[in-house]
Structure formats: C-alpha cells, structure tokens
Motif scaffolding. Structure first.
Motif, PDB file in Angstrom:
ATOM      1  N   ASN A 284      14.701 -32.697 -15.833  1.00 40.06           N
ATOM      2  CA  ASN A 284      14.711 -31.242 -16.012  1.00 40.06           C
ATOM      3  C   ASN A 284      13.304 -30.653 -16.100  1.00 40.06           C
ATOM      4  N   ILE A 285      12.271 -31.523 -16.128  1.00 38.75           N
ATOM      5  CA  ILE A 285      10.895 -31.041 -16.242  1.00 38.75           C
ATOM      6  C   ILE A 285      10.178 -31.220 -14.909  1.00 38.75           C
ATOM      7  N   HIS A 286       9.666 -30.128 -14.369  1.00 34.07           N
ATOM      8  CA  HIS A 286       8.912 -30.169 -13.115  1.00 34.07           C
ATOM      9  C   HIS A 286       7.445 -29.877 -13.412  1.00 34.07           C
ATOM     10  N   ILE A 287       6.551 -30.728 -12.876  1.00 35.01           N
ATOM     11  CA  ILE A 287       5.123 -30.607 -13.162  1.00 35.01           C
ATOM     12  C   ILE A 287       4.361 -30.136 -11.935  1.00 35.01           C
ATOM     13  N   SER A 288       3.498 -29.147 -12.142  1.00 33.00           N
ATOM     14  CA  SER A 288       2.585 -28.670 -11.100  1.00 33.00           C
ATOM     15  C   SER A 288       1.155 -28.910 -11.574  1.00 33.00           C
ATOM     16  N   TYR A 289       0.343 -29.558 -10.716  1.00 28.85           N
ATOM     17  CA  TYR A 289      -1.039 -29.876 -11.081  1.00 28.85           C
ATOM     18  C   TYR A 289      -2.028 -28.970 -10.363  1.00 28.85           C
ATOM     19  N   ASN A 290      -3.096 -28.668 -11.070  1.00 28.39           N
ATOM     20  CA  ASN A 290      -4.252 -28.009 -10.492  1.00 28.39           C
ATOM     21  C   ASN A 290      -5.435 -28.940 -10.762  1.00 28.39           C
ATOM     22  N   TYR A 291      -5.935 -29.595  -9.699  1.00 29.76           N
ATOM     23  CA  TYR A 291      -7.022 -30.562  -9.860  1.00 29.76           C
ATOM     24  C   TYR A 291      -8.369 -29.907  -9.558  1.00 29.76           C
ATOM     25  N   GLY A 292      -9.400 -30.395 -10.239  1.00 30.68           N
ATOM     26  CA  GLY A 292     -10.745 -29.882  -9.983  1.00 30.68           C
ATOM     27  C   GLY A 292     -11.737 -30.438 -10.966  1.00 30.68           C
ATOM     28  N   GLY A 293     -12.944 -29.891 -10.966  1.00 27.40           N
ATOM     29  CA  GLY A 293     -13.947 -30.265 -11.957  1.00 27.40           C
ATOM     30  C   GLY A 293     -13.552 -29.719 -13.315  1.00 27.40           C
ATOM     31  N   SER A 294     -13.738 -30.509 -14.367  1.00 24.36           N
ATOM     32  CA  SER A 294     -13.275 -30.098 -15.700  1.00 24.36           C
ATOM     33  C   SER A 294     -13.915 -28.798 -16.174  1.00 24.36           C
ATOM     34  N   GLY A 295     -15.200 -28.588 -15.841  1.00 24.16           N
ATOM     35  CA  GLY A 295     -15.862 -27.351 -16.248  1.00 24.16           C
ATOM     36  C   GLY A 295     -15.234 -26.132 -15.607  1.00 24.16           C
ATOM     37  N   SER A 296     -14.928 -26.229 -14.321  1.00 24.42           N
ATOM     38  CA  SER A 296     -14.293 -25.108 -13.621  1.00 24.42           C
ATOM     39  C   SER A 296     -12.886 -24.862 -14.147  1.00 24.42           C
ATOM     40  N   LEU A 297     -12.153 -25.934 -14.409  1.00 29.64           N
ATOM     41  CA  LEU A 297     -10.790 -25.791 -14.940  1.00 29.64           C
ATOM     42  C   LEU A 297     -10.814 -25.156 -16.324  1.00 29.64           C
ATOM     43  N   ARG A 298     -11.778 -25.558 -17.148  1.00 34.41           N
ATOM     44  CA  ARG A 298     -11.894 -24.977 -18.492  1.00 34.41           C
ATOM     45  C   ARG A 298     -12.182 -23.482 -18.415  1.00 34.41           C
ATOM     46  N   GLN A 299     -13.051 -23.080 -17.488  1.00 30.58           N
ATOM     47  CA  GLN A 299     -13.352 -21.658 -17.324  1.00 30.58           C
ATOM     48  C   GLN A 299     -12.127 -20.877 -16.880  1.00 30.58           C
ATOM     49  N   GLN A 300     -11.314 -21.472 -16.026  1.00 30.63           N
ATOM     50  CA  GLN A 300     -10.077 -20.809 -15.597  1.00 30.63           C
ATOM     51  C   GLN A 300      -9.149 -20.582 -16.788  1.00 30.63           C
ATOM     52  N   ILE A 301      -9.058 -21.575 -17.664  1.00 29.31           N
ATOM     53  CA  ILE A 301      -8.216 -21.463 -18.863  1.00 29.31           C
ATOM     54  C   ILE A 301      -8.742 -20.353 -19.764  1.00 29.31           C
ATOM     55  N   GLU A 302     -10.056 -20.311 -19.950  1.00 25.83           N
ATOM     56  CA  GLU A 302     -10.668 -19.278 -20.792  1.00 25.83           C
ATOM     57  C   GLU A 302     -10.404 -17.877 -20.238  1.00 25.83           C
ATOM     58  N   GLN A 303     -10.277 -17.788 -18.915  1.00 28.35           N
ATOM     59  CA  GLN A 303     -10.055 -16.497 -18.272  1.00 28.35           C
ATOM     60  C   GLN A 303      -8.576 -16.119 -18.188  1.00 28.35           C
ATOM     61  N   GLY A 304      -7.714 -16.970 -18.784  1.00 30.39           N
ATOM     62  CA  GLY A 304      -6.300 -16.607 -18.875  1.00 30.39           C
ATOM     63  C   GLY A 304      -5.369 -17.297 -17.918  1.00 30.39           C
ATOM     64  N   ALA A 305      -5.818 -18.325 -17.217  1.00 29.39           N
ATOM     65  CA  ALA A 305      -4.928 -19.051 -16.304  1.00 29.39           C
ATOM     66  C   ALA A 305      -3.748 -19.618 -17.088  1.00 29.39           C
ATOM     67  N   PRO A 306      -2.524 -19.531 -16.543  1.00 34.56           N
ATOM     68  CA  PRO A 306      -1.326 -20.000 -17.258  1.00 34.56           C
ATOM     69  C   PRO A 306      -1.213 -21.523 -17.236  1.00 34.56           C
ATOM     70  N   VAL A 307      -1.928 -22.172 -18.122  1.00 36.90           N
ATOM     71  CA  VAL A 307      -1.979 -23.637 -18.171  1.00 36.90           C
ATOM     72  C   VAL A 307      -1.353 -24.121 -19.472  1.00 36.90           C
ATOM     73  N   ASP A 308      -0.491 -25.123 -19.364  1.00 33.72           N
ATOM     74  CA  ASP A 308       0.171 -25.686 -20.546  1.00 33.72           C
ATOM     75  C   ASP A 308      -0.586 -26.878 -21.123  1.00 33.72           C
ATOM     76  N   ILE A 309      -1.157 -27.707 -20.229  1.00 35.94           N
ATOM     77  CA  ILE A 309      -1.850 -28.930 -20.659  1.00 35.94           C
ATOM     78  C   ILE A 309      -3.132 -29.080 -19.861  1.00 35.94           C
ATOM     79  N   PHE A 310      -4.184 -29.511 -20.526  1.00 41.12           N
ATOM     80  CA  PHE A 310      -5.493 -29.724 -19.893  1.00 41.12           C
ATOM     81  C   PHE A 310      -5.871 -31.188 -20.042  1.00 41.12           C
ATOM     82  N   LEU A 311      -6.177 -31.840 -18.918  1.00 41.63           N
ATOM     83  CA  LEU A 311      -6.671 -33.216 -18.911  1.00 41.63           C
ATOM     84  C   LEU A 311      -8.113 -33.166 -18.442  1.00 41.63           C
ATOM     85  N   SER A 312      -9.032 -33.378 -19.368  1.00 38.10           N
ATOM     86  CA  SER A 312     -10.453 -33.180 -19.107  1.00 38.10           C
ATOM     87  C   SER A 312     -11.207 -34.496 -19.036  1.00 38.10           C
TER      88      SER A 312
END
Length: 259
Positions: free
Chosen positions: A55-83
């Motif tokens: 029942n759980i479907h996962i969607s990944y957004n891969y990239g450099g951890s610094g860029s991903l962190r900035q996206q999260i800070e800017q409000g990207a709808p992210v549930d889990i961060f793997l840094s």
C-alpha cells in the motif's frame, strides 16, 4: 420484480465503490530525497520494501545532498531525506525540520580513471599537466567537499584549481559519466559508486584521515498537517532502512553500516 433487481444491482455497485474508495484511502505515497550515490542500492531495497508494504508507493528525487537540502528548506514536499553529509542533515535539524534521524552508513573516497587511461595513481595524474579531474561541486555535493578536503591535505587542490584542471559536477553520477566517456581523465567518487561498474577502474583509495568522516544520514521530516497513514509509512520505511536486511544490501553495494 424489475425494481427489486435494480435495487440489488445498485446496492452491489455501492458496496463495490465503497470498497474501492477504502482501498484508495489506504494507499500512501512517500516522497524521498536521496543522495545520488545511493541510487542502485535503494532501487533494490525499494522493491523489497514495497513487496512487504504493497500500500506504500515510493518516489525518489536523487541528487547532491546540498542541493536536495536547499530544496527542502525552500518547501519541497519531502517526507524523508537520505543525506551523504552530516552537514546537510545538521542544517535541517538545527531548523527543527527533522522529526527523527541518525547516521546509518559510511563510505570511502576513491580516485577512478577510464579503462582507456594509463595513469595508475594521483602522482601519475599530477604529472600529466593536460589531464583533468571530475569532482562534485564542493558547495553542493558532499563527495566534492570530501574530495576538496583530501586534495588540500595532500597539497594539490590549489594547484589543480589554478591550472583549471578540475571539472565540477552536480553529483557523483555525473562524475562517473564524464570519466566513462573520457570527458575527464580521472574522478573522485565513493567506493560504493564503482561496485560492478564497467568502464572505470579504482586507482587509489584515500585514507579517511584526509577528510571529514563520510557518513550517510536518514531523517524523517516534520509535517504537522500530515495524515496518520503517511506518518506510519514514514516510520515503516525508517525502520526498514535501519534493519539488518537493509544493511546486507547496502554492504553488497560497497557501504558499511554505522557501528
């Protein structure tokens, strides 16, 4: 009699629709931002996880951890961060954006070359003044930050930078691509990036004392308006990635679990 049968049909259709609606309500989507160096291992682990949790479907957004962190800070709808960086994890934690988190894996920094190249070490590379090295952009890619630290400790970073012999990339996958395509003579990536990787050869493994500890973190992110089903899905994924089963898969891809 016709009205009776019509009533029965409508009643059955109502039950069917209610059942479908309930099943749809039980389905949960998780949005996960993850370091590019984890792509292959997470692909295998996701198949295992979704088999256990259909029942759980996962969607990944891969990239450099610094860029991903900035996206999260800017409000990207992210549930889990793997840094792949403690710095990016800590920056989110300092802003009270992390609900739960910890270090789960370690890695090593390695120098690679194309199989077509004849260099055998960093010294060989330095001797070829026309040769260039691909590294992750230090400000956005943890592997690039570790690479800069190591090359500075070895006293060659400033020389390479001054001679324009460094090619900056968006993540470690980009480094691999440039080396494999001979667009760069050498590159700095993680040991896990070259497990069973055709077209490249590791020519040097860097001493871990030359750079900050390479640690991967998992973080479930705060969301006060989140539905209970999503929180339960996040908890299930967090526990799965922390399990012995997941550790065995990660080790097959060159990672080491945090002791």
């Amino acid at each position: 009699m016709k009205k009776y049968y019509m009533f029965i049909c409508i009643f059955i259709l109502f039950l069917f629709a209610a059942g479908c609606s309930k099943n749809n309500a039980d389905e949960v989507d998780l949005n996960i931002s993850a370091a590019a160096s984890m792509t292959e291992s997470l692909t295998e682990l996701t198949e295992m996880f979704e088999e256990e949790h259909p029942n759980i479907h996962i969607s990944y957004n891969y990239g450099g951890s610094g860029s991903l962190r900035q996206q999260i800070e800017q409000g990207a709808p992210v549930d889990i961060f793997l840094s792949a960086s403690s710095i990016d994890y800590d920056k989110l934690a300092d802003q009270d954006m992390v609900d739960e988190g910890k270090a789960i894996l370690t890695n090593q920094l390695v120098l690679i070359k194309s199989n077509k190249e004849d260099i055998e070490s960093l010294d060989d590379f330095m001797a070829g003044e026309d040769k260039v090295m691909a590294v992750g952009t230090p400000e956005a890619v943890p592997a690039g930050s570790y690479a800069k630290e190591a090359l500075q400790e070895l006293g060659v970073w400033e020389q390479l930078d001054k001679q324009s012999r460094l090619v900056y990339t968006k993540d470690v996958t980009h480094v691999l691509t440039l080396v494999k395509e001979d667009a760069a003579d050498a590159g700095l990536v993680y040991a896990s990036d070259v497990i069973d990787e055709d077209g490249v050869t590791v020519i040097q493994t860097f001493d871990s004392n030359l750079h900050s500890p390479i640690e991967y973190y998992i973080a479930t992110l705060q969301n006060e308006d989140q539905e209970e089903e999503v929180q339960q899905a996040k908890d299930a994924y967090y526990q799965f990635i922390s399990s012995e089963t997941a550790n065995e898969v990660f080790e097959n891809y060159g990672f080491q679990p945090v002791k």
